[in-house]
Structures are given as structure tokens and as C-alpha cells.
Design a protein around this motif. Structure first.
Motif, mmCIF file in Angstrom:
data_model
loop_
_atom_site.group_PDB
_atom_site.id
_atom_site.type_symbol
_atom_site.label_atom_id
_atom_site.label_comp_id
_atom_site.label_asym_id
_atom_site.label_seq_id
_atom_site.Cartn_x
_atom_site.Cartn_y
_atom_site.Cartn_z
ATOM 1 N N PRO A 159 5.582 -20.365 -9.643
ATOM 2 C CA PRO A 159 6.733 -20.185 -8.589
ATOM 3 C C PRO A 159 6.388 -19.748 -7.428
ATOM 4 C CG PRO A 159 6.672 -18.199 -10.199
ATOM 5 C CD PRO A 159 5.528 -19.251 -10.804
ATOM 6 N N ILE A 160 6.917 -20.077 -6.234
ATOM 7 C CA ILE A 160 6.736 -19.695 -5.041
ATOM 8 C C ILE A 160 8.069 -19.211 -4.495
ATOM 9 C CG2 ILE A 160 5.843 -20.074 -2.661
ATOM 10 C CD1 ILE A 160 4.049 -22.472 -3.839
ATOM 11 N N LEU A 161 8.108 -17.904 -3.906
ATOM 12 C CA LEU A 161 9.464 -17.528 -3.521
ATOM 13 C C LEU A 161 9.168 -16.875 -2.209
ATOM 14 C CD1 LEU A 161 10.483 -15.136 -6.354
ATOM 15 C CD2 LEU A 161 11.179 -17.302 -5.949
ATOM 16 N N VAL A 162 10.255 -17.080 -1.038
ATOM 17 C CA VAL A 162 10.102 -16.753 0.138
ATOM 18 C C VAL A 162 11.367 -15.665 0.305
ATOM 19 C CG1 VAL A 162 9.176 -18.481 1.383
ATOM 20 C CG2 VAL A 162 11.617 -18.745 0.915
ATOM 21 N N ALA A 163 11.092 -14.844 1.407
ATOM 22 C CA ALA A 163 12.205 -14.072 1.784
ATOM 23 C C ALA A 163 12.292 -14.651 3.056
ATOM 24 C CB ALA A 163 12.050 -12.572 1.698
ATOM 25 N N VAL A 222 13.694 -17.884 9.441
ATOM 26 C CA VAL A 222 12.458 -17.346 9.658
ATOM 27 C C VAL A 222 11.863 -16.949 8.020
ATOM 28 C CG1 VAL A 222 10.974 -15.736 10.680
ATOM 29 C CG2 VAL A 222 12.629 -16.797 11.848
ATOM 30 N N VAL A 223 10.644 -17.289 7.845
ATOM 31 C CA VAL A 223 10.140 -16.800 6.523
ATOM 32 C C VAL A 223 9.404 -15.541 6.897
ATOM 33 C CG1 VAL A 223 8.354 -17.330 4.691
ATOM 34 C CG2 VAL A 223 9.886 -19.363 5.445
ATOM 35 N N ALA A 224 9.755 -14.334 6.142
ATOM 36 C CA ALA A 224 9.423 -13.287 6.493
ATOM 37 C C ALA A 224 8.417 -12.562 5.556
ATOM 38 C CB ALA A 224 10.581 -12.312 6.552
ATOM 39 N N GLY A 225 8.178 -13.392 4.533
ATOM 40 C CA GLY A 225 7.258 -13.269 3.375
ATOM 41 C C GLY A 225 7.309 -13.994 2.075
ATOM 42 N N TYR A 226 6.274 -14.071 1.327
ATOM 43 C CA TYR A 226 6.419 -14.772 0.041
ATOM 44 C C TYR A 226 5.694 -14.166 -0.995
ATOM 45 C CZ TYR A 226 1.522 -16.657 0.274
ATOM 46 O OH TYR A 226 0.115 -16.626 -0.001
ATOM 47 N N LEU A 234 1.073 -11.916 -2.686
ATOM 48 C CA LEU A 234 2.209 -11.443 -1.925
ATOM 49 C C LEU A 234 1.795 -11.079 -0.459
ATOM 50 C CD1 LEU A 234 5.202 -9.951 -2.306
ATOM 51 C CD2 LEU A 234 3.892 -8.005 -2.907
ATOM 52 N N TYR A 235 2.522 -11.525 0.295
ATOM 53 C CA TYR A 235 2.265 -11.455 1.753
ATOM 54 C C TYR A 235 3.739 -11.300 2.520
ATOM 55 C CZ TYR A 235 -2.532 -13.230 1.292
ATOM 56 O OH TYR A 235 -3.781 -13.498 0.820
ATOM 57 N N ILE A 236 3.696 -10.107 3.216
ATOM 58 C CA ILE A 236 4.778 -10.151 4.379
ATOM 59 C C ILE A 236 4.341 -10.122 5.435
ATOM 60 C CG2 ILE A 236 6.677 -8.468 4.613
ATOM 61 C CD1 ILE A 236 6.725 -9.390 1.850
ATOM 62 N N HIS A 237 4.832 -10.919 6.176
ATOM 63 C CA HIS A 237 4.774 -11.175 7.882
ATOM 64 C C HIS A 237 4.730 -9.731 8.486
ATOM 65 C CE1 HIS A 237 5.307 -11.870 12.203
ATOM 66 N NE2 HIS A 237 5.412 -13.353 11.803
ATOM 67 N N HIS A 238 3.587 -9.467 9.320
ATOM 68 C CA HIS A 238 3.310 -8.248 9.931
ATOM 69 C C HIS A 238 4.578 -7.798 10.607
ATOM 70 C CE1 HIS A 238 2.160 -11.036 12.914
ATOM 71 N NE2 HIS A 238 2.503 -10.097 13.814
ATOM 72 N N GLU A 239 5.572 -8.441 11.063
ATOM 73 C CA GLU A 239 6.571 -7.893 11.838
ATOM 74 C C GLU A 239 7.679 -7.610 11.015
ATOM 75 O OE1 GLU A 239 7.599 -10.812 14.679
ATOM 76 O OE2 GLU A 239 6.046 -10.569 15.726
ATOM 77 N N HIS A 240 7.763 -7.598 9.480
ATOM 78 C CA HIS A 240 8.553 -7.559 8.543
ATOM 79 C C HIS A 240 8.161 -6.542 7.609
ATOM 80 C CE1 HIS A 240 11.545 -10.766 10.231
ATOM 81 N NE2 HIS A 240 10.344 -11.286 10.662
ATOM 82 N N ARG A 241 7.038 -5.783 7.656
ATOM 83 C CA ARG A 241 6.780 -4.820 6.751
ATOM 84 C C ARG A 241 7.570 -3.445 6.631
ATOM 85 N NH1 ARG A 241 0.366 -6.242 7.381
ATOM 86 N NH2 ARG A 241 0.571 -8.071 6.897
ATOM 87 N N LYS A 242 7.376 -2.667 5.787
ATOM 88 C CA LYS A 242 8.103 -1.629 5.315
ATOM 89 C C LYS A 242 9.584 -1.539 5.442
ATOM 90 C CE LYS A 242 3.665 1.310 6.088
ATOM 91 N NZ LYS A 242 3.257 2.508 6.464
ATOM 92 N N ARG A 243 9.941 -2.350 5.086
ATOM 93 C CA ARG A 243 11.417 -2.596 4.685
ATOM 94 C C ARG A 243 11.846 -3.271 3.498
ATOM 95 N NH1 ARG A 243 12.444 -6.510 10.186
ATOM 96 N NH2 ARG A 243 11.704 -5.063 11.860
ATOM 97 N N GLY A 244 10.917 -2.849 2.409
ATOM 98 C CA GLY A 244 11.348 -2.997 1.319
ATOM 99 C C GLY A 244 11.000 -4.438 0.587
ATOM 100 N N LEU A 245 10.709 -5.490 1.587
ATOM 101 C CA LEU A 245 10.354 -6.790 1.312
ATOM 102 C C LEU A 245 9.478 -7.197 0.091
ATOM 103 C CD1 LEU A 245 10.786 -8.874 4.241
ATOM 104 C CD2 LEU A 245 12.546 -8.803 2.586
ATOM 105 N N LEU A 265 8.138 -8.874 -5.343
ATOM 106 C CA LEU A 265 7.453 -8.644 -6.311
ATOM 107 C C LEU A 265 8.411 -8.813 -7.569
ATOM 108 C CD1 LEU A 265 4.519 -8.317 -7.810
ATOM 109 C CD2 LEU A 265 4.543 -5.926 -7.115
ATOM 110 N N ARG A 266 9.311 -7.875 -7.391
ATOM 111 C CA ARG A 266 10.448 -7.824 -8.550
ATOM 112 C C ARG A 266 10.903 -9.086 -9.102
ATOM 113 N NH1 ARG A 266 16.021 -5.907 -6.549
ATOM 114 N NH2 ARG A 266 16.077 -8.097 -6.020
ATOM 115 N N ASP A 267 11.310 -9.961 -7.873
ATOM 116 C CA ASP A 267 11.808 -11.143 -8.255
ATOM 117 C C ASP A 267 10.559 -12.231 -8.912
ATOM 118 O OD1 ASP A 267 14.196 -10.225 -7.491
ATOM 119 O OD2 ASP A 267 14.622 -11.624 -5.931
#
Ligand code: COA
Length: 172
Positions: free
Chosen positions: A58-62, A71-75, A95-106, A111-113
């Protein structure tokens, strides 16, 4: 104060591979969470996407909406741990979160999903490789019950320094 944007998590599409690639390439240039030295081309990013999906991973995006554009904020994705038949129930996560969208629980949500998706697809052992100093990844892995398997000392080299890598594993 700016409001925290709303995010949704969904399976990635081929079209997302461009933005996923940009997120990966930022880490290639700025961190040791990815051990490549050179950026991945869009073609190679698309090839990675196709191979991953075709392999049953699987590949998931937020995503969120910025100025009317999605906009893709992480995958988060799974991939081959080792390309041998007997390892087919194991997978390595990214697991990579875009640097502008970190520390928001993404990272936590993705990872949970991803782990839920891994279970649904009958994977048994989920493995992560975390480079030294990546405190966020260590904490997140621990929160989900990953156990530390061991640390390989100085097996990585980037930005003129040796870097340790720690394997973590979660049995589903
Ligand atoms: C590591 C990473 C995925 C975390 O994503 P994130 O969306 O910022 O993390 P979250 O907001 O979901 O945080 C979840 C928990 O992780 C931990 N955490 C996240 N970032 C952290 C940091 N920089 N330092 C310490 N702990 C951190 C915290 O325990 C946090 O819980 P809290 O918010 O209750 O304190 C993100 O920083 C990232 O993409 N880094 C670059 C790529 C990378 O390292 N990928 C992982 C390779 S294994």
C-alpha cells in the motif's frame, strides 16, 4: 493565528507520485532519513509507485487543500523487505511528512492507517530502519509497539559523517 488545515488520508494515485517525489527529494537534500545523495527523477518516482502497487504494497497519502489546490502533506508506504519468497509476509515501512506539515499528528495518523492496511493485507512483520538522531521516528515507532531489534553502527555515510541505523519490528 493561522488555523491548522484539515487533512484526509486516502490511497495514493499515480498522479500523487510527483508530490511524493518532491517530499522524498527534500529529505534527500536535507536529512539522513534517506540515504541517497542525488534526487530521484519524476520517472523513477513513477516507476517506484507502479512497482510498489503491483507488488501488493500500500501507499497512503495525507492531503489538504491550499489555495484551492489539493496538496500532498505526507505519505506512508510498505515495500519489499528482502526479495526472497520466504520474506513475503514481511514489509519495510516508509513514512515522510512534508517539512511544512510536521508536528500536527500526521505521522501518527498515517502510520496507524498503514498498519491497519498491512494487517488487512495479511502482512505479519513490519520493519523500519531508523537513522541515528531521528528522534521523531523512534518515538513514533515506540508508540505503536515496535521493538528495537538492533543498531548497526556506522553502516551509513552521508554529509561527511558515519551514521548508525536501527532496525525496529512490529508483529501484527
Ligand atoms: C518522523 C516524522 C514522520 C514525524 O511526523 P510528524 O507528523 O511530524 O509526527 P507527529 O506530529 O504525528 O508526532 C507523533 C509523535 O512523534 C514524536 N515526534 C514527532 N516529531 C518529533 C521530533 N522532531 N522530535 C521528537 N519527537 C517527535 C512525538 O512523540 C509525537 O508525539 P506528540 O505530538 O504527542 O509529542 C517526520 O518528522 C518526517 O517525515 N521526518 C522526515 C522523514 C523521516 O524521518 N521519516 C521516517 C524514516 S523511518
Amino acid at each position: 493565528m493561522a488555523e491548522t488545515p484539515t487533512y484526509i488520508v486516502r490511497p495514493a494515485t499515480e498522479a500523487d507520485s510527483l508530490q511524493i517525489n518532491d517530499i522524498v527529494n527534500y529529505e534527500v537534500m536535507h536529512s539522513v532519513s534517506n540515504f541517497n545523495y542525488g534526487q530521484r527523477s519524476q520517472e523513477d518516482g513513477l516507476a517506484w509507485f507502479k512497482t510498489t502497487i503491483a507488488g501488493g504494497y500500500p501507499i497512503l497519502v495525507a492531503t489538504t487543500v491550499v489555495d484551492g489546490q489539493e496538496v500532498v502533506a505526507g505519505y506512508a508506504s510498505l515495500g519489499v523487505f528482502r526479495a526472497k519468497d520466504g520474506f513475503r509476509f514481511s514489509a519495510e515501512y516508509s513514512l515522510y511528512i512534508h517539512h511544512e506539515h510536521r508536528k500536527r499528528g500526521l505521522g501518527r495518523i498515517l502510520l496507524r492507517d498503514l498498519l491497519a492496511e498491512a494487517k488487512a493485507r495479511n502482512f505479519h512483520a513490519i520493519i523500519g530502519s531508523i537513522s541515528g538522531g531521528n528522534e521523531g521516528s523512534f518515538r513514533l515507532a515506540k508508540e505503536f509497539g515496535f521493538r528495537v531489534v538492533g543498531t548497526m553502527k556506522e553502516n551509513g555515510y552521508k554529509f561527511d559523517q558515519w551514521i548508525d541505523n536501527t532496525f525496529v519490528e512490529l508483529l501484527l
